[in-house]
Design an enzyme around this catalytic site. Sequence first.
Site, PDB file in Angstrom:
ATOM      1  N   ARG C 108       0.825  -1.210   0.000  1.00  0.00           N
ATOM      2  CA  ARG C 108       0.000   0.000   0.000  1.00  0.00           C
ATOM      3  C   ARG C 108       0.867   1.272   0.000  1.00  0.00           C
ATOM      4  O   ARG C 108       0.576   2.239  -0.708  1.00  0.00           O
ATOM      5  CB  ARG C 108      -0.951  -0.042   1.208  1.00  0.00           C
ATOM      6  CG  ARG C 108      -1.889   1.104   1.422  1.00  0.00           C
ATOM      7  CD  ARG C 108      -2.789   1.560   0.273  1.00  0.00           C
ATOM      8  NE  ARG C 108      -3.262   0.566  -0.633  1.00  0.00           N
ATOM      9  CZ  ARG C 108      -3.289   0.738  -1.959  1.00  0.00           C
ATOM     10  NH1 ARG C 108      -2.887   1.872  -2.511  1.00  0.00           N
ATOM     11  NH2 ARG C 108      -3.701  -0.220  -2.741  1.00  0.00           N
ATOM     12  N   LYS C 143       2.325  24.983  -5.091  1.00  0.00           N
ATOM     13  CA  LYS C 143       1.088  24.404  -4.540  1.00  0.00           C
ATOM     14  C   LYS C 143       1.181  22.884  -4.522  1.00  0.00           C
ATOM     15  O   LYS C 143       0.409  22.173  -5.193  1.00  0.00           O
ATOM     16  CB  LYS C 143      -0.123  24.894  -5.342  1.00  0.00           C
ATOM     17  CG  LYS C 143      -0.305  26.406  -5.235  1.00  0.00           C
ATOM     18  CD  LYS C 143      -1.532  26.924  -5.957  1.00  0.00           C
ATOM     19  CE  LYS C 143      -1.632  28.448  -5.776  1.00  0.00           C
ATOM     20  NZ  LYS C 143      -2.800  29.026  -6.475  1.00  0.00           N
ATOM     21  N   LYS C 175       5.214  39.871  -5.365  1.00  0.00           N
ATOM     22  CA  LYS C 175       3.774  39.927  -5.598  1.00  0.00           C
ATOM     23  C   LYS C 175       3.243  41.291  -5.150  1.00  0.00           C
ATOM     24  O   LYS C 175       3.979  42.122  -4.609  1.00  0.00           O
ATOM     25  CB  LYS C 175       3.087  38.798  -4.843  1.00  0.00           C
ATOM     26  CG  LYS C 175       3.582  37.425  -5.304  1.00  0.00           C
ATOM     27  CD  LYS C 175       2.682  36.316  -4.830  1.00  0.00           C
ATOM     28  CE  LYS C 175       3.173  34.980  -5.381  1.00  0.00           C
ATOM     29  NZ  LYS C 175       2.342  33.860  -4.943  1.00  0.00           N
ATOM     30  N   GLU C 205       5.225  40.056 -10.368  1.00  0.00           N
ATOM     31  CA  GLU C 205       3.842  39.822 -10.760  1.00  0.00           C
ATOM     32  C   GLU C 205       3.190  41.141 -11.164  1.00  0.00           C
ATOM     33  O   GLU C 205       3.294  42.136 -10.448  1.00  0.00           O
ATOM     34  CB  GLU C 205       3.102  39.227  -9.561  1.00  0.00           C
ATOM     35  CG  GLU C 205       1.642  38.967  -9.764  1.00  0.00           C
ATOM     36  CD  GLU C 205       0.967  38.487  -8.479  1.00  0.00           C
ATOM     37  OE1 GLU C 205       1.389  37.448  -7.932  1.00  0.00           O
ATOM     38  OE2 GLU C 205       0.053  39.187  -7.997  1.00  0.00           O
ATOM     39  N   ASP C 226      -0.610  37.951 -14.204  1.00  0.00           N
ATOM     40  CA  ASP C 226      -1.526  37.309 -13.274  1.00  0.00           C
ATOM     41  C   ASP C 226      -2.981  37.402 -13.715  1.00  0.00           C
ATOM     42  O   ASP C 226      -3.523  38.500 -13.903  1.00  0.00           O
ATOM     43  CB  ASP C 226      -1.374  37.958 -11.892  1.00  0.00           C
ATOM     44  CG  ASP C 226      -2.079  37.148 -10.817  1.00  0.00           C
ATOM     45  OD1 ASP C 226      -2.070  35.902 -10.900  1.00  0.00           O
ATOM     46  OD2 ASP C 226      -2.641  37.759  -9.890  1.00  0.00           O
TER      47      ASP C 226
END
Lengths: 289, 289, 289, 289, 289, 289
Positions: C108, C143, C175, C205, C226
């Site tokens: 597993r 992410k 940013k 950005e 963006d």
Amino acid sequence: MSNTYENAAGLYPLLYETIIRRALEEDLGRAGDITTDNVVPAATRARALIVARKSGRIAGLEVSLSAFHMLDADLDIRVEQGDGNDADAGRVLAVVEGAARPILSAERTALNMLGRLCGIATVTADAVAKVNSETTRVICTRKTTPGLRVLEKYAVRMGGGTNHRFGLDDGVLLKDNHIVAAGGIGPALARIRERLGHMVKVEVEVDTLDQLDELLSIGADAVLLDNMDADMLQLAVKQVDGRLVTEASGGITPDNIEEIAATGVDLISLGWLTHSAKSLDVALDLELL
Amino acid sequence: MSNTYENAAGLYPLLYETIIRRALEEDLGRAGDITTDNVVPAATRARALIVARKSGRIAGLEVSLSAFHMLDADLDIRVEQGDGNDADAGRVLAVVEGAARPILSAERTALNMLGRLCGIATVTADAVAKVNSETTRVICTRKTTPGLRVLEKYAVRMGGGTNHRFGLDDGVLLKDNHIVAAGGIGPALARIRERLGHMVKVEVEVDTLDQLDELLSIGADAVLLDNMDADMLQLAVKQVDGRLVTEASGGITPDNIEEIAATGVDLISLGWLTHSAKSLDVALDLELL
Amino acid sequence: MSNTYENAAGLYPLLYETIIRRALEEDLGRAGDITTDNVVPAATRARALIVARKSGRIAGLEVSLSAFHMLDADLDIRVEQGDGNDADAGRVLAVVEGAARPILSAERTALNMLGRLCGIATVTADAVAKVNSETTRVICTRKTTPGLRVLEKYAVRMGGGTNHRFGLDDGVLLKDNHIVAAGGIGPALARIRERLGHMVKVEVEVDTLDQLDELLSIGADAVLLDNMDADMLQLAVKQVDGRLVTEASGGITPDNIEEIAATGVDLISLGWLTHSAKSLDVALDLELL
Amino acid sequence: MSNTYENAAGLYPLLYETIIRRALEEDLGRAGDITTDNVVPAATRARALIVARKSGRIAGLEVSLSAFHMLDADLDIRVEQGDGNDADAGRVLAVVEGAARPILSAERTALNMLGRLCGIATVTADAVAKVNSETTRVICTRKTTPGLRVLEKYAVRMGGGTNHRFGLDDGVLLKDNHIVAAGGIGPALARIRERLGHMVKVEVEVDTLDQLDELLSIGADAVLLDNMDADMLQLAVKQVDGRLVTEASGGITPDNIEEIAATGVDLISLGWLTHSAKSLDVALDLELL
Amino acid sequence: MSNTYENAAGLYPLLYETIIRRALEEDLGRAGDITTDNVVPAATRARALIVARKSGRIAGLEVSLSAFHMLDADLDIRVEQGDGNDADAGRVLAVVEGAARPILSAERTALNMLGRLCGIATVTADAVAKVNSETTRVICTRKTTPGLRVLEKYAVRMGGGTNHRFGLDDGVLLKDNHIVAAGGIGPALARIRERLGHMVKVEVEVDTLDQLDELLSIGADAVLLDNMDADMLQLAVKQVDGRLVTEASGGITPDNIEEIAATGVDLISLGWLTHSAKSLDVALDLELL
Amino acid sequence: MSNTYENAAGLYPLLYETIIRRALEEDLGRAGDITTDNVVPAATRARALIVARKSGRIAGLEVSLSAFHMLDADLDIRVEQGDGNDADAGRVLAVVEGAARPILSAERTALNMLGRLCGIATVTADAVAKVNSETTRVICTRKTTPGLRVLEKYAVRMGGGTNHRFGLDDGVLLKDNHIVAAGGIGPALARIRERLGHMVKVEVEVDTLDQLDELLSIGADAVLLDNMDADMLQLAVKQVDGRLVTEASGGITPDNIEEIAATGVDLISLGWLTHSAKSLDVALDLELL
């Protein structure tokens, strides 16, 4: 040299492999060796010579070479000139052969460790040579690099020096503040004797010959003669007359160590061996096969 | 100075507290501080001054002081002269007040770390002063103490230096062996560009002006001019003419750094900042309350 | 494929073996595999086929198989279809042979890791196929699953994608909040240039074409456009005209990626590759011997 | 909801803080957040709203917010909509206020964790709503992300689902290979009963109604009805007639779960809840103060 | 016995090697085995017999012997009388042959572990012999040595005993305080059934026959009959009449266990097996080669 | 008692908190305390009395109580009868007040540790009382529970005993095999003196009075008189006549310790203190508020 080798063998990898692993992780970061991984073909093989660029005393060779094996257990590693030996400039210390990538990726980690430990061993060996005595030993202190004490103490031994305490827990060293807080040398030593076991040695720091007198009247295992000049040290040694092990400490450097040794103290301690030794210049010469 | 303070604040304890914890564990061993625990009453209080015995640049003060708080969160700690500042000999850097025992037990760990980081910051500041240039920077290398890179790189910044790569994973540095293995600068750079992301800078090491010519015809972010003397460096800088960032590297010491700076290179890198800096002499003066 | 294999080989076990070990410990708990230990005789041997139940791109096969070797170093493991390759449904990826117990106990853990990494590689390969461009790359973001970044970034590479930053420390991405706090793009970039080394790339950005104009007048390495729609992206790419690397980011999915690619941006980033990829269906078919 | 809150409170930080710490270390790397540290003044303060961009079930809010406190214990954190609740798109889940730097530096780590756990809770809640039964439960499997099992199982509970085994050690699940190796269901169960304690439940996997008959004649705690279609499941449930807990497993998705639920099984297990849930879109809106 | 051996094999080193490693680190400290390293030549070889000085049940032999292999993977180790077997006084359990140093350095760590685990197995075997029943089992509790639970539970199995819960998470045991806090047995069990999965067993502690009546009317998996004397236990067993597993617990020792067993309870639990077992006297006899 | 308290205070949490943390993790497993979390409301508060059920010497109270604070830093904890004191049966040692859940969840971990350490302190205090001498001390050995040496040695001190070596690295103990391997006591001691520092004490094991004679002619710090009966010990003590510290070791139990003490040896060592002490019966009495 065989003696030295035996000491080296006594340093089980269990005692240092975590240090080497962390050093590799620190250098490889998250993404690994992006230069090598992307331009050196996986099949490329190489032979690397670990070389002393300057002359010095070798220490930590097997320790440092373990970095290569942590990346690739199949690398073939051969020690040419092991710990505790002197190496002339240009001397090949070891040969590492196998896949080129892990050799390149572990190079800096291995050399950083080796240079530092050889540096310590070399200044220690120099100090021992200057002292040049059957009865006076060069010893280190706890002024070591955070996290590397076991290896730096080992390097001192490879340099012919001897180790003082490894930490706060394996010996008593009563300094001025301890004595003041306890209300004097007598009460301090009484508490120590009452509470600590028979395997713990006790050394007391004194700044003056009067304090030394007081200590001699009470008894201990050793005395640290703190920041005394050569004349005062000589008087102290005479006063002790073999009843305590005597240690000269404070402000001792390669420049004045011979003078200190001439006073007949048993031990000369130098923080300088570990906190101010320059790395020995060691390098890796690579031949692609 | 306010700028510097901001940098210091950026060093979250998460990045270094494990290093300090291991250093304390290394010194306390299994049984702890048997001298202090057995002779200093638990109720004794003290005030400790952290003092620079020699003049130098401060780095790692908060990092080092955290050793005291790890043993006793109730200690009162006040920074007097923070990271990035210069201190004259005798300057009090911080005051620690509270229970005497933890102050005595953490003393050596804190001072070992502080002395080392101030030592690095001090030699860096000296090098920066010698270079004395708006356009030429002093930078460090990966020749750091195993396990302490984050802190030693920070000390270089506190000394006014700038950091090179933090590890093998955050920038590409193509050295001779990489180039040979890849079949030349061109193929090596092609592979790098094909495989690596847009956030990775690429520097290439060259030993000769011919190699430099080749590199200029291909392009990169920076060039490491390896082991060139001042005359050759001057020619190289002229040849580059601003098309690449230029880094002089190899054999540079405080003795020749001014001459190197005069060549107009953008960056001067010295492994010496981290592998051969002596610790700054720092001490703890204790007053029992 | 040989290129891919070389990348895979570059992932030293040192970089991931702790992840695998923790995953095994998490599944074995305190008492181990109580089902297998109590009903499968210790002497029973088995051959297990690691099979892709659905078609997809392979990533993390050696990484996942290391779970078997952590329980039993004597297992014989053979890779049939390695990382970076496509596999049809039913394809055998690897064969594990030896004692039945460790194969059943590690199953597993190995499949959980393999399914996840193949899932990421597969959606990445799909995105790359849709973009179908020599000049526009598919890149990932930060992410990623907490604790698995090194492996998920690797899976993106195996899918033919390219990596963006690995963390907050290996590149600057300014940013909106950074820019506001610094008092504008100009001051922010000035501070970055003054303080950071030459190996750090800087991306900024922007949300509007006016901001883009401002950035172009100051200069940087890359621009993150963006949440712009395809029309605006096209204008932005034209405006940049090769002076910066352009990255389209925000709200991009397999559904609109082709349209985005048509704008001519250099990079298309998708958090979706790592935070929303389904696991590839992989299984272990066991034959008792 | 109050019940749910109590469950959340039961998740002692000791059970997950290492996971959060590693995630932060993974993102901060060696040098930390070089963007924020260098352009946001240390004194800048901010208020951050943690917001759900899409509607969903909340899980792991306190777990995720702990990332902020690990960087700065002085941050003020207020939960607005806690674990186990539903949030509409745009709903503020929590407010974090204090120094801007740590908020920016921990943002991605916190959101990565929160998005993943809410994603799992949301698909679980959807499945539970579709089943819409007092007697049939939705349960998870061991197909969780390596290293995150404790948190993903918790997210399933917050979604209204129930947990199956946490690992190989806290319950027996006899699968086909175990049964073959043991020489049949009978011998396998006999060995289990002889060796394992009274606190261990035993479930047996069957593929056919004949196997189910055999199992019913021997007895166990539960039966896993593997990969059966709805018709066969209905027959199986009737055959069991309450003598065993029945679990439908294999190939169940949101598309067919209602049909499965209609068969009257006690439990429906979906690996899909943890291995294929998309992250919920959560964000941090920052206002500089 | 072959059964027992299979259990032993099920204890993957992954489950205990960290425990052994820490024990070695604890004994070797920073400097290692300074006696052996300095007086035993590195080339000296030896043969060591691991011997039971007193008769007893063997448990943890392979676990303990792993200490030798952690210091020297080249040592040749042969088990003569493995886990789960009885040994007479003087019986050789294993032979370790190779370099003398690692044998001497790991001796105490190996024997400390072996003596403890054999001690637990031996008292368990004695208890099992006294109970001498097909239907009444001897079981352990969670009163184990902090950090050693996995091994001590294993030792109980080797002694012929059975394990109760491994921790707070793998079974429900409702004690008086839980019941009071929940407002009675009924509400407590209702909450448990509503929230916990089908793989969790539930046992309830009762002090009186009235409570037992109440529990029987509600139902559970097992009942812990707390601190009841033999007469009351007999009544309780009769009252239960097979509807619950019955466990006698509290104040049971080797002196009264036969009397307790005669009551016909299913399980007799003794914290005494793990918290008060004396170590078995085991020794290492060394012959230098 | 104040002395004792000071010793206790010297045990910095840094030295033991990892041990307590692991013990909690071991008991909480992956899912935590599923009984308490699911039936005790989060808001329920309680007062817990930590009580000695049997009379004994207290040791490790603060160490053990730290388990409660690790789960909930807001618990209010008050020590009533601290380490180093005797407690009668029924004596309340500490009071813990606050949320009921963490008290219930940490209970077993705290009591397991406390019972063990009090057990060791109690048998030590009994041995010290039987010896009843100003000049003969009761000492422990390295036969401690793997992983708990620091705490068990501390418990011996709280019982009025004294510690022997903490590990292989903080003192030399030459045993028969060392002596044989070195070629005799003389060569062995010569090597030790040549290589080890001045802070290391040296003890030599002898089995006969002849060996003792030899040792006396060479000199050391202490002698371990191995497995000698009282008559022979008396002869040995007389022979030594204060020139070495004398330690009686081997086969000493509470039954024969008085007879051994009468021989006038300086130290009596008992492995029995740590490897065979029963836990003191301690309990937690809870009142829901």
